[in-house]
Design a protein around this motif. Structure first.
Motif, PDB file in Angstrom:
ATOM      1  N   SER A 671     -14.299  10.763  20.643  1.00 23.58           N
ATOM      2  CA  SER A 671     -14.164   9.308  20.501  1.00 23.58           C
ATOM      3  C   SER A 671     -13.527   8.994  19.158  1.00 23.58           C
ATOM      4  O   SER A 671     -13.582   9.813  18.227  1.00 23.58           O
ATOM      5  CB  SER A 671     -15.534   8.622  20.615  1.00 23.58           C
ATOM      6  N   TYR A 672     -12.920   7.796  19.080  1.00 29.18           N
ATOM      7  CA  TYR A 672     -12.152   7.431  17.895  1.00 29.18           C
ATOM      8  C   TYR A 672     -12.555   6.032  17.431  1.00 29.18           C
ATOM      9  O   TYR A 672     -12.864   5.146  18.245  1.00 29.18           O
ATOM     10  CB  TYR A 672     -10.650   7.453  18.185  1.00 29.18           C
ATOM     11  N   SER A 673     -12.541   5.847  16.114  1.00 32.49           N
ATOM     12  CA  SER A 673     -12.822   4.532  15.538  1.00 32.49           C
ATOM     13  C   SER A 673     -11.831   4.268  14.407  1.00 32.49           C
ATOM     14  O   SER A 673     -11.272   5.206  13.822  1.00 32.49           O
ATOM     15  CB  SER A 673     -14.257   4.464  15.011  1.00 32.49           C
ATOM     16  N   LEU A 674     -11.617   3.001  14.105  1.00 36.37           N
ATOM     17  CA  LEU A 674     -10.698   2.647  13.025  1.00 36.37           C
ATOM     18  C   LEU A 674     -11.265   3.077  11.681  1.00 36.37           C
ATOM     19  O   LEU A 674     -12.463   2.925  11.416  1.00 36.37           O
ATOM     20  CB  LEU A 674     -10.447   1.139  13.013  1.00 36.37           C
ATOM     21  N   ASN A 675     -10.403   3.615  10.867  1.00 37.30           N
ATOM     22  CA  ASN A 675     -10.787   3.995   9.500  1.00 37.30           C
ATOM     23  C   ASN A 675     -10.669   2.756   8.619  1.00 37.30           C
ATOM     24  O   ASN A 675      -9.578   2.388   8.202  1.00 37.30           O
ATOM     25  CB  ASN A 675      -9.871   5.119   9.001  1.00 37.30           C
ATOM     26  N   MET A 676     -11.798   2.122   8.334  1.00 46.11           N
ATOM     27  CA  MET A 676     -11.787   0.874   7.581  1.00 46.11           C
ATOM     28  C   MET A 676     -11.417   1.089   6.116  1.00 46.11           C
ATOM     29  O   MET A 676     -11.059   0.152   5.410  1.00 46.11           O
ATOM     30  CB  MET A 676     -13.160   0.181   7.671  1.00 46.11           C
ATOM     31  N   GLY A 677     -11.483   2.320   5.685  1.00 44.72           N
ATOM     32  CA  GLY A 677     -11.125   2.608   4.290  1.00 44.72           C
ATOM     33  C   GLY A 677      -9.735   3.219   4.151  1.00 44.72           C
ATOM     34  O   GLY A 677      -9.438   3.899   3.152  1.00 44.72           O
ATOM     35  N   PHE A 678      -8.860   3.004   5.139  1.00 44.90           N
ATOM     36  CA  PHE A 678      -7.509   3.577   5.130  1.00 44.90           C
ATOM     37  C   PHE A 678      -6.728   3.120   3.894  1.00 44.90           C
ATOM     38  O   PHE A 678      -6.748   1.942   3.527  1.00 44.90           O
ATOM     39  CB  PHE A 678      -6.754   3.161   6.400  1.00 44.90           C
ATOM     40  N   LYS A 679      -6.071   4.063   3.263  1.00 41.89           N
ATOM     41  CA  LYS A 679      -5.226   3.747   2.109  1.00 41.89           C
ATOM     42  C   LYS A 679      -3.903   4.505   2.220  1.00 41.89           C
ATOM     43  O   LYS A 679      -3.883   5.641   2.695  1.00 41.89           O
ATOM     44  CB  LYS A 679      -5.919   4.138   0.803  1.00 41.89           C
ATOM     45  N   HIS A 680      -2.857   3.862   1.759  1.00 39.92           N
ATOM     46  CA  HIS A 680      -1.527   4.498   1.757  1.00 39.92           C
ATOM     47  C   HIS A 680      -0.704   3.903   0.624  1.00 39.92           C
ATOM     48  O   HIS A 680      -0.885   2.725   0.284  1.00 39.92           O
ATOM     49  CB  HIS A 680      -0.823   4.285   3.101  1.00 39.92           C
ATOM     50  N   LYS A 681       0.178   4.676   0.038  1.00 42.05           N
ATOM     51  CA  LYS A 681       0.955   4.185  -1.105  1.00 42.05           C
ATOM     52  C   LYS A 681       2.056   3.212  -0.696  1.00 42.05           C
ATOM     53  O   LYS A 681       2.620   2.525  -1.534  1.00 42.05           O
ATOM     54  CB  LYS A 681       1.555   5.350  -1.886  1.00 42.05           C
ATOM     55  N   LYS A 682       2.382   3.164   0.594  1.00 45.23           N
ATOM     56  CA  LYS A 682       3.388   2.225   1.081  1.00 45.23           C
ATOM     57  C   LYS A 682       2.732   1.183   1.978  1.00 45.23           C
ATOM     58  O   LYS A 682       1.774   1.470   2.691  1.00 45.23           O
ATOM     59  CB  LYS A 682       4.479   2.958   1.881  1.00 45.23           C
ATOM     60  N   VAL A 683       3.313  -0.023   1.965  1.00 42.98           N
ATOM     61  CA  VAL A 683       2.814  -1.077   2.840  1.00 42.98           C
ATOM     62  C   VAL A 683       3.226  -0.796   4.286  1.00 42.98           C
ATOM     63  O   VAL A 683       2.465  -1.001   5.214  1.00 42.98           O
ATOM     64  CB  VAL A 683       3.347  -2.455   2.389  1.00 42.98           C
ATOM     65  N   LYS A 684       4.468  -0.288   4.433  1.00 33.02           N
ATOM     66  CA  LYS A 684       4.955   0.082   5.770  1.00 33.02           C
ATOM     67  C   LYS A 684       4.763   1.576   5.975  1.00 33.02           C
ATOM     68  O   LYS A 684       5.235   2.386   5.181  1.00 33.02           O
ATOM     69  CB  LYS A 684       6.427  -0.273   5.941  1.00 33.02           C
ATOM     70  N   VAL A 685       4.037   1.920   7.026  1.00 31.39           N
ATOM     71  CA  VAL A 685       3.729   3.326   7.310  1.00 31.39           C
ATOM     72  C   VAL A 685       4.394   3.712   8.619  1.00 31.39           C
ATOM     73  O   VAL A 685       4.103   3.127   9.675  1.00 31.39           O
ATOM     74  CB  VAL A 685       2.206   3.556   7.401  1.00 31.39           C
ATOM     75  N   ASN A 686       5.319   4.670   8.560  1.00 32.13           N
ATOM     76  CA  ASN A 686       6.052   5.093   9.749  1.00 32.13           C
ATOM     77  C   ASN A 686       5.311   6.224  10.446  1.00 32.13           C
ATOM     78  O   ASN A 686       5.124   7.310   9.901  1.00 32.13           O
ATOM     79  CB  ASN A 686       7.461   5.550   9.370  1.00 32.13           C
ATOM     80  N   LEU A 687       4.862   5.971  11.669  1.00 33.08           N
ATOM     81  CA  LEU A 687       4.162   6.976  12.472  1.00 33.08           C
ATOM     82  C   LEU A 687       5.000   7.421  13.676  1.00 33.08           C
ATOM     83  O   LEU A 687       4.563   8.271  14.444  1.00 33.08           O
ATOM     84  CB  LEU A 687       2.815   6.410  12.966  1.00 33.08           C
ATOM     85  N   ASN A 688       6.180   6.824  13.817  1.00 33.84           N
ATOM     86  CA  ASN A 688       7.032   7.139  14.964  1.00 33.84           C
ATOM     87  C   ASN A 688       7.923   8.339  14.616  1.00 33.84           C
ATOM     88  O   ASN A 688       9.101   8.207  14.312  1.00 33.84           O
ATOM     89  CB  ASN A 688       7.893   5.929  15.323  1.00 33.84           C
ATOM     90  N   VAL A 689       7.311   9.503  14.620  1.00 39.31           N
ATOM     91  CA  VAL A 689       8.024  10.725  14.234  1.00 39.31           C
ATOM     92  C   VAL A 689       8.316  11.555  15.470  1.00 39.31           C
ATOM     93  O   VAL A 689       7.602  11.467  16.478  1.00 39.31           O
ATOM     94  CB  VAL A 689       7.194  11.548  13.222  1.00 39.31           C
ATOM     95  N   ASN A 690       9.394  12.384  15.380  1.00 42.62           N
ATOM     96  CA  ASN A 690       9.768  13.250  16.495  1.00 42.62           C
ATOM     97  C   ASN A 690       8.727  14.337  16.682  1.00 42.62           C
ATOM     98  O   ASN A 690       8.205  14.904  15.720  1.00 42.62           O
ATOM     99  CB  ASN A 690      11.128  13.884  16.251  1.00 42.62           C
TER     100      ASN A 690
END
Length: 777
Positions: A671-690
């Motif tokens: 099962s999966y849940s949202l990571n409420m503490g997610f952090k990233h150095k960019k505002v736009k995060v690209n997950l559409n990778v080949n």
């Protein structure tokens, strides 16, 4: 020399009787002698006119009395009268005088030797020919009448007075001493070649005299170069051969080949320069051929053996010098071209072998760069050292074609080079963080076309390139429209309109789609309520023509989220209303979008996730539930496991979702849940990778499509040939099919034979007697 006054006294101051040949000649002989021996002072005008008048009076007398009172007319049977008869006697007396004069001169010449003899010959030639010019004027009346008449009547031993001087010199001086004089000339030339200073004007004068003596027996008013060629050119060229044969052998025995080439260059240039200094242009070809024979042709084996060493050491100046020398002789460069081709082929193979030392997997850019580096190096060598000669360019092309298509990377499949080149072009034409200058883009595209020229399987490049172009256009990752257009233009120039027709149509579809989206936006504003417009997903659409885009439907089922369904149904209604009879097939695997993550922010700004449509469908499920199981995701999206697992795996690895139990990834029961503490150095995060698995599968499917296309192309060519010929031998048909396919790919004979068998089964062809095939309409 006697003075002018003395000569006048000797000749007398009164004209001789006009009908007395003895007195007339005695009077004239004194004047001729004065002119012959005293050119500086010559005769004064009064004396000259007396001499001229004496000749005129004598030639126009009606009768003349010879020695002892015998009439000259009776000596000739009385058949000739007047000037005709009298002119002949005067002509023969002058002819005898010249003969006697030259005998004395020759006797004096014999007393000299070497350069002194040469100087005397030249002085006498100047004196004699200059006097001949004066005497020619003096006997002008004789020339105009008696000589002209004799020549017109076909007499072969009668010449105008100046030509008589030349003929007399040829018999009296040249035939007896010409060879001796020429030997003296050759000794002077040898001194010049040895670095000594000589009077080159002497050689020039001798040469001019030999040319002047070439009197045409058929037409005495013309001259030929026969005397010059036999007595000057031939011995001069032969002496040149002997001199340089000896010198070149001695020089090579004590010096390197490179020093010898420099020496040979200097000698060839020196001989060419001497033609302009004291020779005539007619000697250029035989002289330079003789020099080239002994300086280059006789030693070409040594030069060619040295070529490989110069090539290995990249000694370009030496190779340029060697090229310039061997280019002068027939077939001199053929062995060099062959060795150059072999060398370039080995260099190309070695460059790829070195690339494979890091592993079997080769990236497109290093591979193409390695091919280019070898080509650029040797193309530069051809231009600078081999003068860009077409045959060396051909050798370079042959070598490049070989190492591009048959290197170590191509052992498993000949299509690897075109595939990697297409992928390299894709990387170049994609947007990246590193900006590409326009000049750099042009240069890199030109480099791609350089390798493309050598690719044999151009259909493989076209297939991969068109697929990658399609993705760049659909996903909006092209660096610029101009760059895409320019690249397609280069491919069109290289392979023709048919090769790039579909590529150009793809660009046109994208422009049409832009216009369609603009029209749809206006339609929405006019037909939707403001609340509906705000609630609708902001979307753009690409309408792709099925016949031009190399895209296949997704291999998995998919149920898009309701928000997306409402959005695309609205567009579909608009489109079908505008274009009745058309059907839209949605390519979900090529669609993408962005989701704003309002639940977690960076500096009060929500993160934006760039996702594939499949990933969007997964994450939108968490709008309705805090926790979603793997099985629920699979049921909601209806994605097959091959597609679901990598799409979900990217999101989990990015730590947007937490997997439970911890450490689990993509499997049933998780099962999966949202990571409420997610952090990233960019505002736009690209997950559409080949996904590599998808890329590998796509490459395999592409190769299968290429093979299928080839079968159709081969069959089409066979049918086209048979339709034209009607009947044909089996082997002849195979042989004629191959060249018609070479522009697209390198066909295998076995594949052509299979296609012939298929066409026989489909009854496009039929077997006739023996090995004959026939076309069935």
């Amino acid at each position: 020399m006697t003075s002018t006054t003395t000569n006048r006294t000797a000749m007398g101051t009164t004209l001789p009787p006009k009908d007395d040949i003895q007195a007339t000649w005695k009077f004239l002989e004194g004047g001729v002698e004065t002119i012959m021996n005293s050119l500086r002072d010559g005769v004064d005008l009064k004396t000259y006119m007396m001499l001229y008048t004496a000749i005129h009076n004598f030639c126009t007398a009606q009768k003349a009395v010879g020695h002892g009172g015998t009439g000259l007319q009776s000596l000739n049977g009385g058949s000739h009268r007047g000037a005709h008869l009298l002119g002949e006697d005067l002509y023969k007396r002058l002819q005898k005088y010249l003969k006697d004069h030259l005998k004395k001169s020759h006797d004096q010449l014999a007393k000299h030797s070497d350069e002194a003899q040469l100087r005397y010959y030249i002085e006498e030639w100047h004196r004699f020919t200059t006097a001949g010019g004066y005497i020619q004027h003096l006997f002008k009346y004789l020339n105009r009448h008696w000589v002209k008449r004799e020549i017109d009547e076909g007499k072969k031993d009668v010449y105008d007075i100046y030509t008589l001087h030349l003929v007399s010199w040829k018999v009296g001086m040249f035939e007896a001493s010409g060879n001796t004089v020429m030997k003296a000339v050759l000794r002077l030339v040898e001194k010049l070649r040895n670095g000594e200073t000589i009077e080159m004007s002497q050689i020039k004068t001798v040469l001019d005299s030999f040319v002047a003596l070439g009197i045409d027996e058929a037409d005495t008013t013309k001259t030929t170069l026969d005397v010059y060629r036999q007595h000057f050119e031939a011995p001069y060229v032969q002496a040149t051969r002997e001199y340089y044969t000896q010198e070149s052998q001695a020089f090579l025995a004590e010096n390197s080949v490179v020093e010898y080439m420099k020496k040979a260059e200097r000698r060839l240039q020196e001989e060419k320069d001497r033609v302009g200094l004291f020779l005539i242009s007619e000697i250029t070809l035989p002289l330079m051929k003789a020099c080239e024979d002994v300086l280059i042709k006789d030693h070409c084996a040594i030069l060619r053996d040295e070529f490989q060493t110069r090539l290995n050491d990249d000694r370009r100046e030496d190779m340029k010098r060697m090229y310039a020398l061997l280019a002068r002789i027939p077939d001199g460069l053929d062995p060099l071209r062959n060795r150059f081709e072999v060398h370039v082929r080995k260099a190309g193979m070695a460059a790829i072998d070195k690339l494979l030392e890091g592993g079997e997997n080769v990236e497109p850019k290093p591979y193409v760069d390695a091919l280019l580096a070898v080509h650029s190096n040797y193309a530069d060598l051809v231009q600078k050292s081999f003068n860009g000669e077409s045959e060396f360019v051909r050798s370079l092309d042959n070598a490049c074609r070989d190492y591009v298509n048959r290197n170590a990377v191509c052992k498993q499949s000949n299509s690897r080079s075109p595939e990697l080149l297409a992928k390299h072009a894709d990387i170049l034409l994609k947007k990246s963080t590193k900006s590409t200058e326009e000049d750099d883009m042009e240069k890199t595209q030109t480099e791609i076309m350089t390798i493309f020229k050598y690719i044999e399987d151009k259909d493989v490049f076209n297939k991969f390139y068109s697929q990658m172009l399609a993705k760049r256009l659909v996903l909006g990752t092209s660096v610029s429209e101009d760059a895409e257009t320019n690249m397609i233009g280069k491919l069109k120039d290289a392979s023709g309109f048919e090769y790039t027709n579909k590529l150009q149509r793809m660009l046109q579809d994208m422009q049409t789609s832009k216009d369609l989206n603009s029209t749809y936006s206006d339609w929405r504003n006019e037909n939707l309520e403001e609340s509906d417009r705000k609630a609708a997903v902001d979307a753009s659409y690409s309408i792709l023509g099925t016949g031009f885009w190399p895209l296949m439907p997704a291999s998995t089922g998919f149920v898009p989220p309701q928000d997306i369904v409402r959005t695309y149904e609205r567009f579909q209604n608009f489109y079908t209303t505008k274009h009745q009879g058309r059907k839209l097939t949605w390519l979900w695997h090529l669609s993408k979008g962005e989701i704003r993550a309002n639940y977690v922010k960076l500096n009060r700004v929500p993160y934006t996730f760039q996702l594939s449509t499949y990933q969007m469908a997964i994450l939108l499920l968490f709008n309705d539930s805090i926790s979603v199981s793997y099985d629920d995701i699979a049921a909601a999206t209806e994605l097959d496991k091959r597609t679901l697992d990598p799409s979900l795996g990217v999101i989990v690895r990015a730590k947007i979702l937490n997997a439970h139990p911890e450490g689990a990834s993509t499997e049933s029961g998780t099962s999966y849940s949202l990571n409420m503490g997610f952090k990233h150095k960019k505002v736009k995060v690209n997950l559409n990778v080949n996904i590599k698995a998808e890329q590998k599968q796509e490459a395999e499917e592409t190769h299968k499509a290429i093979e299928a296309d080839r079968v159709m192309v081969i069959q089409a060519v066979i049918v086209r040939i048979m339709k034209s010929r009607k009947t044909m031998k089996h082997n002849q048909l195979v042989a004629e099919t191959i060249p018609q396919l070479k522009n697209r790919f390198q066909p295998k004979v076995s594949d052509i034979k299979k296609c012939i068998d298929t066409l026989l089964e489909k009854e496009y062809l039929e077997r006739l007697e023996g090995d004959e095939l026939g076309y069935l309409a």
